[in-house]
Design an enzyme around this catalytic site. Sequence first.
Site, short mmCIF file in Angstrom:
data_model
loop_
_atom_site.label_atom_id
_atom_site.label_comp_id
_atom_site.label_asym_id
_atom_site.label_seq_id
_atom_site.Cartn_x
_atom_site.Cartn_y
_atom_site.Cartn_z
N SER A 43 0.55 -0.97 0.36
CA SER A 43 0.16 0.10 -0.22
C SER A 43 0.98 1.36 0.35
O SER A 43 1.98 1.65 -0.74
CB SER A 43 -1.16 -0.38 0.79
OG SER A 43 -1.67 0.79 1.29
N ASP A 100 -8.82 -5.75 -5.77
CA ASP A 100 -7.88 -5.19 -4.95
C ASP A 100 -8.63 -3.59 -5.34
O ASP A 100 -8.40 -3.01 -6.10
CB ASP A 100 -6.48 -4.91 -4.91
CG ASP A 100 -5.95 -3.47 -3.91
OD1 ASP A 100 -7.00 -3.14 -2.95
OD2 ASP A 100 -5.33 -3.24 -3.47
N HIS A 121 -6.93 -6.01 -0.82
CA HIS A 121 -5.89 -4.79 -0.51
C HIS A 121 -4.89 -5.64 0.69
O HIS A 121 -4.96 -5.57 2.31
CB HIS A 121 -6.20 -4.01 0.39
CG HIS A 121 -5.07 -2.69 0.04
ND1 HIS A 121 -4.72 -2.58 -1.13
CD2 HIS A 121 -4.64 -1.87 1.05
CE1 HIS A 121 -3.74 -1.23 -0.40
NE2 HIS A 121 -3.75 -1.20 0.53
#
Length: 812
Positions: free
Chosen positions: A377, A497, A528
């Site tokens: 991320s 995602d 995610h």
Amino acid sequence: MRNQQFAIRPTTPEQALTELRAVHFLDAANATLSTPSALLTDFLAKSWPEFPATASVHQQLKNLMATPDTDAQAFLSQQSNVPVTVFYNLALQRLGFAVDEDFSLADPLSAMQKIQLPVSTHAGEDLTLAELKQAWYLLLATHTKNGQTFLDQLGTHGYFVPFYTDPTVTKPLLFNGKTQPVFDTHRLIREVVYVESPQDTDHDGQRDLLKAEILRPAETNDGLKVPVLYTASPYNQGTMDAQGEALTHNVNVPLQAKQPNDLTLADVTAQPDTTPLPAGRAVTQTTQTAEETFARDESYTLNDYFLARGFAVVYAAGIGSKDSDGLCTTGDPEETTSTIAIIEWLAGHRTAFTTREAHTAIPAWWSNHAVAMTGRSYLGTLATAAATTGVPGLKTVISEAAISSWYDYYRDGGLVIAPGGFPGEDADVLAEEVFSRQLQAGDYHRIQAKWQAQLASITKEQDRATGNYNTFWDARNYLKNVHNIKADLLLVHGLNDWNVKPRNVNNLWNAVRDLPVTKKLILHQGQHIYINAFRSIDYTDMVNLWLTHELLDVDNQAETLLPNVVIQDNTQPETWHAYPDWDAPTNPRQTFDLQEDQLVSEHVETRSGAVSFNDQLPSEQFNHYVQHLDDWESDLLGDKHNRMAGHRLLFKSAGLTDELTLDGKPTVHLSVAVNQPVGMLSFQLVDYGDAKRLKPSPTILARKSLDEGFQWREDDLREFQLGGVTPWHLISKGHRNLQNRTNAYHVDELKPNAFYDLDVTLQPTHYRLLPGHQLGLVIYATDFGMTVRGNQDLQYSIQLAEATLTVPTVTR
């Protein structure tokens, strides 16, 4: 249960013997053993490091079955030969597989094939001494039932403890091309330094100091130079969750009409900051001894795994974080500068100090100047950003679920688009959440006015009013600088995602396709998430092979052995496939015409008429969807005559006669009109058909079952499992402001009830549709999970004669 191991390195028999000696399975004591049964007994005894006594080993052997009627102790003590079936009966049990549950003692080789475990070469029904050694070598590299190699599992039981202090052991120690856990994590050195970055983001007349937390092997104090895994995490020093929540924007607002413009790319291109920098601090003395330490780190279990294998790990939160200087900027060049300053110090090209008083400099004297970046991320995003600078010392990035352009995270096609699950978040909200200098009242008191001004500037420049691409977003577009990349790339992303959407990795993958660096891509069916604790794929082993090659310069064939692209199958659990590419330009394309309610694969010459829908919902229904996004999604994709009828268009293909695998970016072409000078369209590509599908999130198979080293940190074993029967699955999404028909920065005129051509590229995918399923396209306006929700009286019409869906395909 299936096992995919992409990182087992083919090894010559001679090299296998050398490595067996290096890990002490072959030694002087067993060199004189003349029968396979005696040697196998010795191998098995060594594989129980927690049971050194002979009597204890005998008991462990009695607990294993060699044949349906004889335990291992009885068999090996009575026989000189070792049949292949006996070896694999014992091997499967040592790998954690259960007799009669996972395999049959009458036919272990069938189980080896079904589970996809490697079987060593053998000429006859019995293993020779030479074949036994090769079989044991391969067994050590084979995955256990819990997803670790057998040798890794032995390490977690203390097998390598004697290696910690054995002067004859070469460190790092390699086996099958990968580093082994011969470093004592109980003796790790923890220290803090403050790197002086070439920037002054808080404008106090001094260069920003950035706190870095270091974990390194004790052997570095004796002169060992080690590679570094560096995780740049703005969350590392704490987060301001309440403040970020308070700043979250209201999305229940109408879509606004925009003034048409004739902007070009040059008009929205960000220019470099030319503000002169303050001089660096004077160094009065230099030391190799840090003055500060830390008790606890926000660890990443993949990093923990490598700490036992002789890698150092560095965590740094960057500008604007607690114990550092500066102001948060959410992804711009200042944050990139802050990120690579740590690498420059690790590579010997920048100064760090022992304290924030900054008098005594300290080099990274223990570093071998080879750095890899890790993280998911925001963490992976900063790794991508760092790579696009070409900073010396950065050898590779392992970038997971990373942003490649922040516009593609918070915007789409001239629209404000929320990351999935976070309506109302934006660049300013994220900046507030990670500005952890607020956690220290004295520091925040001194910086508060500057921070509030900075935050106001971000809020203004991100421009939620138009959603257009502008200089703010251009400064946060790393794709512009991919030509600078010199580091090899291992990219990981979830095909489901909807936080960092797949376009981010797809654009990066396509941008680097022709760069002279090694690049690998892993696409999973998750959202995610991290995938380093999955049972079905040897991801940690792949990373070990990769980093051993990249940071230790070991010729282990990682660049050729690992597939270019590995993709998790969406129809079968625990199944991964290797491909040469993803979204290749040469992929064939199939076009569907849109007829009323239908996607037609054969072109129809005489299509006419228009279909329409109105975006405005009854107030009660609208308010319910605002609070229950799952109900909105269910109704949006559900039956033709449900309560979303008239508020969306749904087109389905006939049931497929053959499997269809999509690979790349679906595109929609329309001629569309709206009854007001403002409008947007949203799209979902859907797999329709009752089927058991993988659950949206992985299932925890066993909590804290994966040890990252001996008496070291732990992780949960996870895997995607099939859920119950569902009627559909979202494949891809897309959005477009009808005033951004040309691109995201050029605003077009939109006259009420006039038809305009519109081409929309949906999020890239790789997806298998099985025979009997239908491909569906849903066209609607308000996306309750991502767009603004104005509930406006907007009537949309689409000319069927001009409407097509084109999907790229691939065959396995």
